[in-house]
Design a protein around this motif. Structure first.
Motif, PDB file in Angstrom:
ATOM      1  N   TYR A  70      41.508  42.701  36.962  1.00  0.00           N
ATOM      2  CA  TYR A  70      42.586  42.747  38.412  1.00  0.00           C
ATOM      3  C   TYR A  70      42.773  42.941  39.378  1.00  0.00           C
ATOM      4  CZ  TYR A  70      46.223  46.198  39.625  1.00  0.00           C
ATOM      5  OH  TYR A  70      47.093  47.585  39.985  1.00  0.00           O
ATOM      6  N   LEU A  71      41.731  43.404  40.205  1.00  0.00           N
ATOM      7  CA  LEU A  71      40.904  43.511  41.027  1.00  0.00           C
ATOM      8  C   LEU A  71      39.921  42.365  42.234  1.00  0.00           C
ATOM      9  CD1 LEU A  71      38.779  47.112  40.295  1.00  0.00           C
ATOM     10  CD2 LEU A  71      41.374  46.412  42.199  1.00  0.00           C
ATOM     11  N   GLY A  72      39.937  41.559  41.181  1.00  0.00           N
ATOM     12  CA  GLY A  72      39.010  40.242  41.812  1.00  0.00           C
ATOM     13  C   GLY A  72      37.560  40.414  41.764  1.00  0.00           C
ATOM     14  N   LEU A  73      37.200  40.704  41.117  1.00  0.00           N
ATOM     15  CA  LEU A  73      35.573  40.799  40.924  1.00  0.00           C
ATOM     16  C   LEU A  73      34.838  39.749  40.284  1.00  0.00           C
ATOM     17  CD1 LEU A  73      34.664  43.394  43.083  1.00  0.00           C
ATOM     18  CD2 LEU A  73      34.351  44.753  41.006  1.00  0.00           C
ATOM     19  N   ASP A  74      33.885  39.963  40.723  1.00  0.00           N
ATOM     20  CA  ASP A  74      33.123  39.017  39.426  1.00  0.00           C
ATOM     21  C   ASP A  74      32.132  39.947  38.522  1.00  0.00           C
ATOM     22  OD1 ASP A  74      31.925  36.544  38.323  1.00  0.00           O
ATOM     23  OD2 ASP A  74      29.808  37.276  39.481  1.00  0.00           O
ATOM     24  N   CYS A  75      32.472  39.688  37.576  1.00  0.00           N
ATOM     25  CA  CYS A  75      31.655  40.267  36.350  1.00  0.00           C
ATOM     26  C   CYS A  75      30.922  39.140  35.387  1.00  0.00           C
ATOM     27  CB  CYS A  75      32.918  40.501  35.373  1.00  0.00           C
ATOM     28  SG  CYS A  75      32.474  41.780  33.609  1.00  0.00           S
ATOM     29  N   LYS A  76      29.717  39.672  35.656  1.00  0.00           N
ATOM     30  CA  LYS A  76      28.506  39.150  34.494  1.00  0.00           C
ATOM     31  C   LYS A  76      28.011  40.218  33.157  1.00  0.00           C
ATOM     32  CE  LYS A  76      26.491  36.790  38.652  1.00  0.00           C
ATOM     33  NZ  LYS A  76      27.265  35.831  38.547  1.00  0.00           N
ATOM     34  N   VAL A  77      28.446  39.949  32.786  1.00  0.00           N
ATOM     35  CA  VAL A  77      28.201  40.092  31.021  1.00  0.00           C
ATOM     36  C   VAL A  77      26.757  39.932  30.505  1.00  0.00           C
ATOM     37  CG1 VAL A  77      29.204  40.769  28.775  1.00  0.00           C
ATOM     38  CG2 VAL A  77      30.839  41.022  31.095  1.00  0.00           C
ATOM     39  N   PHE A  78      26.112  40.704  29.986  1.00  0.00           N
ATOM     40  CA  PHE A  78      25.028  40.291  29.342  1.00  0.00           C
ATOM     41  C   PHE A  78      25.478  40.397  27.457  1.00  0.00           C
ATOM     42  CE2 PHE A  78      23.010  39.497  32.922  1.00  0.00           C
ATOM     43  CZ  PHE A  78      22.071  38.117  32.911  1.00  0.00           C
TER      44      PHE A  78
END
Lengths: 460, 460
Positions: free
Chosen positions: B155-163
């Protein structure tokens, strides 16, 4: 009322759940053609139908005249568990598209069945219970209908036997488990529990089944087991009647804010959602009170409206069901493995077929990858992960909104968001991995289906 | 107002979404103990924290005094996509149980992340964006938090890295695909992309990972990549603050109908849902205005409150995170494979731990099969398929309602229904097949975890 006052989500009061279903057939100058007995070619009588369907549902199926049919209080009480469904103003999508169009969608996925199917499932289960029946049988492909029926039966204490297409049973184990959690008996079809199942397995060992075969098994069990009837989640007139709550609530919510949609869009498989969504608006159009553009969206891989013939045909591939007059690709047409399982049907509701034939609505066919592009965009912007079926409507709603961007027109678009895609992640994975493909049948493919249309007196 | 006027679902207006979060710490006579730097044993400073967390979140983490913290308009706008969440009167469940108790539940599953986690995910993502960061990292086990964060970042255009814990990554491919659909980069942990991951894989080839390891990898990437910070979905004070919207909305809805709950019940893993649900009610109790019974429900297989020690401990099994004072089973305690993944945490929120220590709330531990019995009953009666975590609260709500049936007391029970179980059908299948088992750790099992508690000055 000023534009600014429209909230993101318009929730009606529970007291505003419709008191009556609206039967659009009452306002149709040309009624949908009757179902025919395939053996005699004569219109199916109520008596013939009552061996398969519950009595009150037979009456609803045949009633082309009563405009408003009261919704029993017990059904309205059940509706209160998940209705009124929200009508959502897609402010975020409008902004992201940069369109002057106003976009609304009716979201029917806010219940555990994950779709609008529950609206008719509870009605059909209720009439079965009222008739003193012990249980109902049905088939399910994608699984939304089977889940909805399981929920309705669990609530009413009715037995529920679901024949699930074997390939879905194996590929969608979670759908199967939801149904089992709601107490349904789920049998992979074809099975050894029915004569027709055994025959098919003998002829085609190792087959992974089809919807047509599952229908045959469900009908066999319903007609051979005392206290059981068969129920169906789409296509039939009665189903469109029950689904009219979608359109009635949508209209009531829009009326509150003085909003009149210019374009109303829905996905079309058998027609249950589209027919329900458009019915009260179509009534106004039929009565000459207001005009609307209606757009049915179907998969390019199974284009009943846009490339089918308007003819009498079997509703099932097993050819044991009555003949219905509808836009059809032929009951022998095998749709490709399009992931929108709920739209993989060769035919279409007779009511919607007649309306389309009479020029009251439009239809467009869209390709799968374009549909998933729209689905992903919608999920990221509006926060709801849509079902592949529903995403067909999203695709065309976005396309229409982008046309408005070009022309500068401030059109109001309403579309039906029939359900959620939580059980469709295999399809999303294919899209995410870039390995999803499109398929458009050739004219030769379609000719095969058309060649098997039944011969009915008076039909070209 | 008369009882009869209470609808099945109480929806607040969008304008009634809280303007402020409520910080229960402001009303606590004994504040939760501060986080400690494990190297020095001294309270963690804002400066030390700001390398890991966003600045505004550090301020919220340390603020024990401000009772009401304004919710930025951008976050309130996002909340409008799925909030206010409905407060549901469980009329059907009351009737089925034959209890004089009045049961209400706050349903937080009506959004695509399927749980309440989105309430804090959007707040944490917002502050990261506001600080000009490029992205955030996190870990996920059951997957609800990872999904929520993916949605907020999309929604915010933020990068998201999930382990994602490797065993979950493989066993829950659909959860993984939802996150990918929202644009997140999902890496199975341990991975070869981090130093700590490579070290663990070298020492334990073939390991299927753990939450502790995934935290270590997420923190390493956040602290070593310019423009990134680490975010966490539970345990922290800031998370309980954001989750206070659950309780604030619940209280506002009940206040409209003049209803005061006698008992408030929530499941407890790290404490995010329970802390959010009870906070405004707890505030009244702390200020001596009203009394309530609060019940934390935890799995018997991971009984932090009921059998843990109130002590400083590491929040992660990798022992790289700060020390928190909490009820803990020891960071070395490995919870059994209980299906309520979100409750498999050895520790507990410091805020809730202090309140429990001060006798302000109760806790009970329940076994898994009893939880799924309650879950299935609830699904069939109330029509919502609950998450295993949420079903812990359902179990105890039903138990309390049945006690009322025995005593004839008309108590009002409120519980938190944190989410839906669509991605937990493997667990439901085990229950449906009758092969689900229970597990209660022995005192010897617990002694192993306690023996590894860190030595902190002033702690026994």
């Amino acid at each position: 009322m000023s534009e600014k006052k429209i909230p993101y989500k318009i929730y009606l009061d529970e007291s505003e759940i419709p008191q009556n279903w609206y039967n659009v057939r009452a306002d149709m100058p040309t009624k949908p053609a009757p179902l025919l007995n395939p053996a005699t070619g004569a219109p199916l009588t109520a008596e013939e139908m009552s061996g398969i369907f519950c009595e009150e549902l037979v009456a609803q199926e045949l009633d082309n005249d009563t405009a408003y049919i009261p919704i029993p209080q017990e059904i309205r009480d059940f509706y209160k568990m998940y209705r009124p469904a929200p009508l959502i103003r897609a402010y975020c999508l409008e902004k992201a598209l940069g369109t002057p169009a106003k976009i609304y969608y009716k979201f029917e996925g806010n219940n555990t069945s994950g779709s609008h199917k529950l609206n008719s499932a509870i009605a059909q289960a209720y009439y079965a219970k009222k008739q003193g029946l012990k249980g109902v049988t049905t088939e399910t492909g994608a699984g939304q209908w089977g889940t909805a029926l399981s929920m309705a039966c669990a609530y009413l204490g009715l037995d529920c036997k679901v024949f699930m297409v074997k390939v879905s049973y194996e590929q969608k184990p979670f759908r199967r488990e939801v149904m089992r959690t709601y107490g349904a008996e789920v049998t992979p079809s074809p099975s050894m529990t029915t004569a027709v199942g055994r025959k098919i397995l003998e002829e085609h060992p190792g087959t992974t089944g089809s919807l047509g075969c599952a229908i045959s098994e469900a009908v066999e069990v319903a007609t051979s087991t005392p206290g059981y009837r068969y129920v169906l989640g789409s296509v039939l007139n009665q189903v469109l009647l029950h689904q009219s709550v979608i359109g009635l609530e949508s209209k009531a919510a829009l009326d509150k804010y003085g909003v009149k949609p210019d374009i109303i869009i829905g996905c079309a498989g058998g027609g249950s959602n589209l027919g329900g969504l458009i019915s009260p608006f179509m009534g106004e159009k039929l009565r000459g009170e207001k005009d609307y553009r209606f757009i049915a969206v179907e998969p390019a891989s199974c284009p009943s409206f846009t490339r089918g013939k308007f003819a009498y045909d079997f509703c099932d591939t097993g050819k044991i069901c009555p003949l219905a007059k509808m836009y059809t690709l032929g009951s022998g047409f095998i749709p490709s493995a399009n992931h929108a399982g709920g739209l993989r049907f060769h035919g279409m509701s007779s009511t919607l077929s007649q309306l389309y034939h009479d020029g009251m609505m439009e239809a467009v066919a869209v390709e799968q990858t374009a549909v998933f592009e729209a689905a992903e965009k919608f999920a990221r912007i509006e926060g709801i992960l849509p079902a592949p079926e529903s995403s067909h409507a999203i695709r065309v709603a976005i396309d229409e909104a982008l046309k408005c961007k070009e022309t500068g027109e401030e059109k109001t678009i309403l579309f039906g968001l029939t359900g959620t895609g939580y059980f469709d992640m295999v399809a999303y994975q294919k899209f995410n991995d870039g390995v999803m493909t499109d398929y458009i049948p050739t004219d030769e493919d379609l000719a095969v289906g058309f060649s098997a249309l039944p011969v009915v007196p008076g039909q070209e």
